[in-house]
Design an enzyme around this catalytic site. Sequence first.
Site, PDB file in Angstrom:
ATOM      1  CG  ASP A  91      -5.904   4.654   2.012  1.00  0.00           C
ATOM      2  OD1 ASP A  91      -6.330   5.808   1.768  1.00  0.00           O
ATOM      3  OD2 ASP A  91      -6.024   4.109   3.123  1.00  0.00           O
TER       4      ASP A  91
ATOM      5  CD  GLN B 215      -7.102   0.249   3.982  1.00  0.00           C
ATOM      6  OE1 GLN B 215      -6.090   0.916   3.774  1.00  0.00           O
ATOM      7  NE2 GLN B 215      -7.220  -0.574   5.003  1.00  0.00           N
TER       8      GLN B 215
ATOM      9  CD  GLU C   7      -6.640   2.329   7.229  1.00  0.00           C
ATOM     10  OE1 GLU C   7      -5.936   1.553   7.880  1.00  0.00           O
ATOM     11  OE2 GLU C   7      -6.296   2.819   6.124  1.00  0.00           O
TER      12      GLU C   7
ATOM     13  CD  GLU D  35      -2.389   1.468   2.713  1.00  0.00           C
ATOM     14  OE1 GLU D  35      -3.371   2.235   2.802  1.00  0.00           O
ATOM     15  OE2 GLU D  35      -1.918   0.847   3.690  1.00  0.00           O
TER      16      GLU D  35
END
Length: 258
Positions: A174, A200, A236, A139
Site C-alpha cells: 500500500d 494499493q 483504496e 500488508e
Amino acid sequence: MPRFAANLSMLFTDVPFLDRFEAAAEAGFKGVEFLFPYAFDAEEIRARLDAHGLEVVLFNLPPGHWDEGERGITALKDRQDEFAAGVDLALRYAESLGCSRLHAMAGLDAHGADGDIYRANLKLAAQWAREQDVTILVEPINTIDMPGYFLSTTEAARDVIAEVGARNIGLQFDIYHRHKMQGGVLEAIAKFAPLIRHYQCANPPDRSEPDCNVLDYAAVFRAIDASGFKGWVGCEYKPKGRTLDGLGWPARCGVSLG
C-alpha cells in the site's frame, strides 16, 4: 501500464454495495476489490461481476470483531480455530468469485498479537489456498492511522514472508501506508518488487485520490511499470467528493483505468 481496480468499500458509496459494481464498470474500471464480501451471498456478487464484465482481484479474510475494533486475527492468541474457519469461508468465496488473492490482516498488539501464531496461521492459510491457486497477502499498515497494528513496516513483511516460506504468500504494498510510515516509496518499489503481488494507492495525508502533488503518482506508476509488475493496483482511497467527480487523476498521472 498498471491495471486499476476500484475498491468498492471506499468508492461509489453513494449507492448500495451491490450497485457499486455497475457504477465501477460504467466509470471504466475492469477490476474491483473490497474489504469483506461476507454480508452478501457469493452468487449475488458473481451475478454483478458477470453482468458488468468485472474481475474481483482482492478481498480480506474475516477480520474478527471489526465493529468492536479488531483489525484481523491472523496473529492473535487463542483464535486459531476461528482463523481456520475464516480461511475456509474466504476460500469458498474466492472460488465462487474467481479471486486469486486474499489479504490476511494481522491484528493489533493490544489484542494479543504474537509472532509465532502469526507465522503458523499464515502457513496454514497458504497451504489451504495453494490447492485453489490463491495467494495469501500480508500488508504493512501505518500505525499513525491504525495504532498498534502488528505488521507496520515493509521490512517486517519481507521477513515474515521468508519465515513462512510458502510460494503463494506475497506482499500487498500500500503506497499510502508506506509513505506515511517510512517514506521512500520509489526506492521501496524497486527493492521489494520480487515480493509484491498487489498494490494499493491513495494520496497522503488524507488518503484521498492519488495525484501528482503530495506524492508524485505519475512517477510512482512509472516505477511500478519499470519493475515489471503485471498485477493490479487497488484504488483504496477516500474520495474528496463524489467518486466520479474525482476521476481526473488518471489523466493527470498519465494512466487510464481500463
